[in-house]
Motif scaffolding. Structure first.
Motif, PDB file in Angstrom:
ATOM      1  N   ARG A  28     -10.790 -11.808 -31.464  1.00  0.00           N
ATOM      2  CA  ARG A  28     -11.018 -12.751 -31.693  1.00  0.00           C
ATOM      3  C   ARG A  28     -11.029 -12.705 -33.449  1.00  0.00           C
ATOM      4  O   ARG A  28     -10.487 -11.957 -33.785  1.00  0.00           O
ATOM      5  CB  ARG A  28     -12.753 -11.842 -32.249  1.00  0.00           C
ATOM      6  N   ARG A  29     -10.901 -14.646 -33.184  1.00  0.00           N
ATOM      7  CA  ARG A  29     -10.935 -14.733 -34.679  1.00  0.00           C
ATOM      8  C   ARG A  29     -11.013 -15.124 -35.533  1.00  0.00           C
ATOM      9  O   ARG A  29     -12.021 -15.476 -35.360  1.00  0.00           O
ATOM     10  CB  ARG A  29      -8.890 -16.387 -34.318  1.00  0.00           C
ATOM     11  N   ARG A  30     -11.016 -15.227 -36.824  1.00  0.00           N
ATOM     12  CA  ARG A  30     -11.413 -15.983 -37.746  1.00  0.00           C
ATOM     13  C   ARG A  30     -11.197 -16.851 -38.293  1.00  0.00           C
ATOM     14  O   ARG A  30     -10.682 -17.584 -37.982  1.00  0.00           O
ATOM     15  CB  ARG A  30     -11.484 -15.217 -39.298  1.00  0.00           C
ATOM     16  N   ASP A  31     -12.520 -18.565 -37.886  1.00  0.00           N
ATOM     17  CA  ASP A  31     -12.091 -19.771 -38.236  1.00  0.00           C
ATOM     18  C   ASP A  31     -11.870 -19.642 -38.833  1.00  0.00           C
ATOM     19  O   ASP A  31     -12.337 -19.874 -40.347  1.00  0.00           O
ATOM     20  CB  ASP A  31     -13.354 -20.346 -37.378  1.00  0.00           C
ATOM     21  N   VAL A  32     -11.218 -20.827 -39.632  1.00  0.00           N
ATOM     22  CA  VAL A  32     -10.658 -21.217 -41.211  1.00  0.00           C
ATOM     23  C   VAL A  32     -10.765 -22.846 -40.746  1.00  0.00           C
ATOM     24  O   VAL A  32     -10.025 -23.312 -39.683  1.00  0.00           O
ATOM     25  CB  VAL A  32      -9.548 -20.512 -42.250  1.00  0.00           C
TER      26      VAL A  32
ATOM     27  N   LEU B 224      -6.465 -15.849 -37.495  1.00  0.00           N
ATOM     28  CA  LEU B 224      -7.002 -17.106 -37.448  1.00  0.00           C
ATOM     29  C   LEU B 224      -7.110 -18.152 -36.743  1.00  0.00           C
ATOM     30  O   LEU B 224      -6.141 -18.279 -35.707  1.00  0.00           O
ATOM     31  CB  LEU B 224      -6.747 -17.387 -39.415  1.00  0.00           C
TER      32      LEU B 224
END
Lengths: 607, 293
Positions: A28-32, B224
């Motif tokens: 689960r990745r962080r949106d940037v 990310l």
């Protein structure tokens, strides 16, 4: 390559599947938000997962983990590679040093060939391989314990020599089994021609048994009989020659009396397993007869034999017993003794006309019977010809005294525990030599034709056999019964161990001229390692004794290589090119280590 | 910052500077730029045979006296220069602190001021947004109009066309050829192609690439999902040393490609930061590299 535990390989599927499943878990990745994404490499290195589920992507960590899994499972399955060679990871080299190994059909001889093979095995062993060496001679011994020290093993190997005696290969194999039977991957390597006593009661345990047969041919002539006998025509000397080979052969026989040639004759051609004998009158007064044959064969040690006709030089002893190992051992320790054993006196040896075959008869707690032998040693039960009269029995007598006599010299009966003693009274010429609280304990008698000793208890009903004095008493008794105080000439079989009543340091000169110093053990001098055929000189106490050692063994003279052996209930076939299965887990363990370190390094870099 | 975008001190620095194009362009009205056309100026162009009706003021009397042949002196004409100020209004220009767009506005106004003071015709245009074309500005008095145009509030997130698409539209429009001053971050993979299109159309390209620290040295870490603000596409990465190194390599390669494309069409290229002052830009780029004189 083979696997010792191939079932372990099945673990690859579930464990490998689990690892792959872990890689199917999605990150689960962080949106940037970024100005442009085209500059970023589409490079995903997922090292954590917290959501289900994604398409499997090529991943170096996955590859390394599967590789490590393969290596681990492979190592657990214990892969083995087959290599030519005698030695394994744990090896006991049993080298037969018996007389037949001196046969020269293999150059220079079979024993040297065995040493060469052993040397090769030691030199080609890996650093972690452990090797022990056992010399299977008349007295098997470990000449190099289990170790991975090639220099020490080679030095020990160089100290071994072939003998002219029969080897105790069975004992040596049992010794080897005791060393490595419980070890995985161990092997016992027997370097022999297979000519030894049948081996029973042998279990190799977990160890593999490899038999390397040495030898090709079997041509051998041997002197299988030499002796004198009294006949109506006078004393006759008889010599027998046997062809142990598979092809006809002939020999020239030379007979010597007290070192002088008295006969030389060319024997006719003797067929395979055939015999030929020569009988001639024995020169009067001669005591030492020697026989030599000149022939073309591969084993020389049995081409010589000797017979000493001094009546005190050899004793034929008949032991009447239900079984008494202590007594058998004590009798066998005397070099003069040729021992036979029976449950009862043979008919031909009982009192009557004619001469008996035995010089001494020993009754071990068996009813004494009249015999032709000139000496009788009786333990426990008295008979009609005993020098005593029995009147019952008593338990736990108390020792009182012993007379000073040659029979009781160096024998201490005061410390002997006797459970049950026969109560006796001396009769006739009977002389009490030791006394307990219930009566005479040892009674001896002698006249011109007969000598008798009566011991009023059975050895197995006392702790006498466990005492130091027991073999001394037996030796003293044999001296008394044979009527000699010791002899200056002895005839023994090569490899035989015996003791002499000598209390000072003695010097033994071998047939090769080597000098060996022997130290007495208490009141006895134990002589062993007369492993070469020929005449030995033993100097002690100002006296010199000549000891003749000869082979006289049909088994040792049979030099035909045995390709199959019956060892421990199973047949072992000779293996000329044995394979060793070397464990392959060490390289795999190294690979696992490298892969795990590499994976850790990559993981650390990526995270 | 004042309403005029530039500080008074910066106006002083800009006064006296003139754009220094490498090419000559035909103008619409008389100006201060020499053109290839023959006209009236003090710049001698060539000699030619006298023809009936020629202005005798341009007859070379010395030649006539020496050779007894009437020869006319011709002179180069002087017209105005079309300076197209193309301001990237795409969403990517909203990054940085200060934003790249604000930096671009300031630098565009500075360059526009120099052009207006030099008597050139300034044609401002915003790229990426669909706005009505701005009329041509001339003279120092038009500078407030240029500033008003630049300071219009715009929603850059609503930009409809990509940078390269907007440039292609500009190329295909019937604009005068001239000096194209492109203020952009250049974060469009098709931009080199578009620049070649500008060169092919006859424009001289001055590319001022404005990149903030976010692009030059991104401070990203961990797993990310990168969302492209212009295209809306996403890209999953694990921001580690290796990935950041690869990003920097790609950015450098892209910038080099831009620079090569500009130089190949005879233009000029410079990479600046949004926080760079006009003074720094004048010293480091405009005067040093000969963009202005």
């Amino acid at each position: 390559m083979t696997f010792q535990f191939p079932s372990a390989l099945f673990a690859i599927l579930p464990i490998g599947g689990f690892i792959v499943f872990l890689y199917l878990l999605k990150m689960r990745r962080r949106d940037v938000r970024v100005p442009a994404s085209f500059l970023w490499p589409n490079q995903v290195e997922e090292i954590r997962a917290n959501a289900l589920i994604q398409k499997l992507r090529p991943n170096i960590l996955l590859f390394l983990q599967l590789l490590a899994l393969l290596a681990i499972v492979g190592a657990v399955a214990r892969p083995q590679t087959a290599q030519k060679g005698l030695a394994g990871e744990v090896t006991v080299l049993v080298i037969d040093t018996s007389a037949s190994m001196s046969a020269t059909d293999v150059k220079p001889n079979r024993f040297e060939e065995a040493k060469r093979l052993a040397r090769e095995a030691i030199q080609s062993a890996k650093a972690t391989d452990r090797i022990a060496i056992i010399e299977a001679g008349p007295t098997p011994r470990v000449i190099s314990p289990l170790s991975n020290d090639p220099a020490r093993q080679l030095a020990a190997l160089n100290q071994t020599h072939a003998t002219d005696a029969e080897g105790q290969v069975g004992e040596a194999l049992r010794l080897a089994s005791a060393l490595v039977a419980s070890l995985d991957g161990a092997r016992i390597v027997l370097l022999s021609d297979g000519n030894f006593e049948p081996v029973s009661n042998f279990s190799r345990g977990k160890a593999a048994l490899v038999y390397r047969c040495i030898g090709n041919l079997d041509d051998n002539m041997a002197i299988n009989a030499l002796g004198t006998s009294e006949t109506p025509a006078g004393r006759q000397l008889f010599c027998g020659i046997k062809n142990h080979g598979s092809t006809p052969n002939s020999a020239t026989l030379n007979l010597y009396a007290d070192g002088k040639l008295i006969d030389s004759v060319k024997a006719p051609v003797i067929g395979p397993n055939g015999q030929w004998g020569r009988t001639i009158p024995a020169p009067a007064g001669a005591k030492v007869f020697e026989a030599k044959i000149d022939c073309s064969d591969y084993l020389k040690s049995d081409n010589y034999a000797v017979d000493v006709t001094d009546p005190t030089a050899s004793l034929r002893v008949l032991l009447i017993t239900k079984g008494n190992l202590f007594l058998e051992r004590a009798l066998a320790l005397d070099p003069r003794v040729t021992l036979d054993k029976a449950m009862e006196v043979p008919v031909g040896e009982r009192s009557g006309t004619g001469a008996g075959s035995y010089d001494v008869v020993v009754f071990d707690n068996m009813p004494e019977q009249p015999v032709k032998a000139r000496g009788v040693l009786t333990f426990g039960l008295a008979g009609p010809e005993s020098p005593v009269t029995a009147s019952g029995a008593s338990n736990r007598p108390k020792f009182l005294s012993a007379e000073r006599s040659s029979l009781m010299e160096n024998v201490d009966l005061a410390s002997v525990y006797i459970d049950r003693q026969t109560v006796v009274k001396p009769k006739g010429l009977g002389e009490t030599l030791a006394q307990t609280s219930v009566g005479p304990l040892v009674v001896a008698s002698k006249d011109a034709s007969k000598r008798q000793i009566f011991v009023a208890f059975a050895p197995l009903e006392s702790d006498f056999p466990l005492q130091v004095g027991f073999p001394i008493f037996v030796a003293n008794a044999l001296d008394f019964l044979s009527g000699s105080g010791g002899t200056s000439t002895l005839s023994v079989r090569t490899g035989q161990t015996f003791s002499l009543p000598i209390t000072t340091t003695a010097h033994l000169t071998t047939p090769n001229g080597d000098q060996i110093e022997l130290k007495p053990n208490g009141s006895n001098l134990v002589v062993r390692d007369l492993n070469l055929v020929g005449a030995y000189k033993l100097s002690a106490e100002g006296k010199s004794r000549t000891i003749y050692a000869s082979l006289k063994s049909d088994r040792a003279s049979t030099i035909k290589p045995q390709r199959g052996l019956n060892l421990g209930g199973g047949t072992v076939k000779a293996n000329d090119a044995p394979l060793r299965f070397a464990d392959f887990w060490r390289p795999l363990a190294l690979l696992i280590l490298v892969v795990l370190v590499l994976e850790w390094w990559i993981f650390a870099r990526k995270s | 910052m004042s309403n005029l975008v530039l500080e008074p001190r910066e106006f002083k620095l800009l006064d006296g500077l003139r754009l220094n194009p490498r090419k000559s362009f035909g103008g619409k009205v008389r100006g201060e730029r020499l053109t290839k056309k023959k006209g009236i100026s003090i710049e001698f162009a060539d000699f030619r045979e006298y023809a009936e009706g020629d202005d005798l003021r341009h007859l070379d009397w010395n030649v006539l006296a020496r050779l007894d042949s009437p020869v006319m002196r011709t002179y180069r004409d002087e017209e105005d220069l079309a300076v197209h100020i193309l301001l990237d209004g795409s969403a990517s220009m909203s990054f940085g602190e200060p934003t790249k767009f604000s930096g671009a506005v300031r630098l565009a106004c500075a360059l526009g001021y120099v052009a207006l003071c030099g008597g050139d015709a300034v044609v401002p245009r915003i790229l990426g947004m669909r706005e009505p074309n701005q009329s041509t500005l001339r003279g120092r008095s038009s500078f407030p109009r240029l500033v008003n145009w630049a300071n219009q509030s715009r929603d850059q997130e609503a930009a409809k066309d990509s940078l390269s698409t907007s440039i292609r539209q500009f190329v295909s429009s019937s604009t005068r050829t001239g000096l194209v001053c492109l203020f952009t971050d250049g974060l469009d993979p098709e931009l080199p192609t578009s620049i070649r299109g500008l060169g092919g159309r006859g424009h001289e390209v001055l590319l001022l690439q404005i990149l903030s620290d976010i692009e030059l040295d991104p401070d990203l870490e961990g797993d990310l999902r990168l969302i492209d603000v212009e295209r809306g596409t996403s890209c999953e990465i694990t921001a580690n040393g290796q990935v950041l190194k690869e990003y920097r390599r790609r950015l450098a390669a892209h910038n080099q490609e831009l620079s090569d494309a500009v130089l190949r069409v005879g233009g000029r290229y410079a990479l600046v930061h949004p926080q760079d002052s006009v003074e720094q830009l004048i010293q480091r780029v405009w005067k040093k590299q000969g963009w202005m004189r």
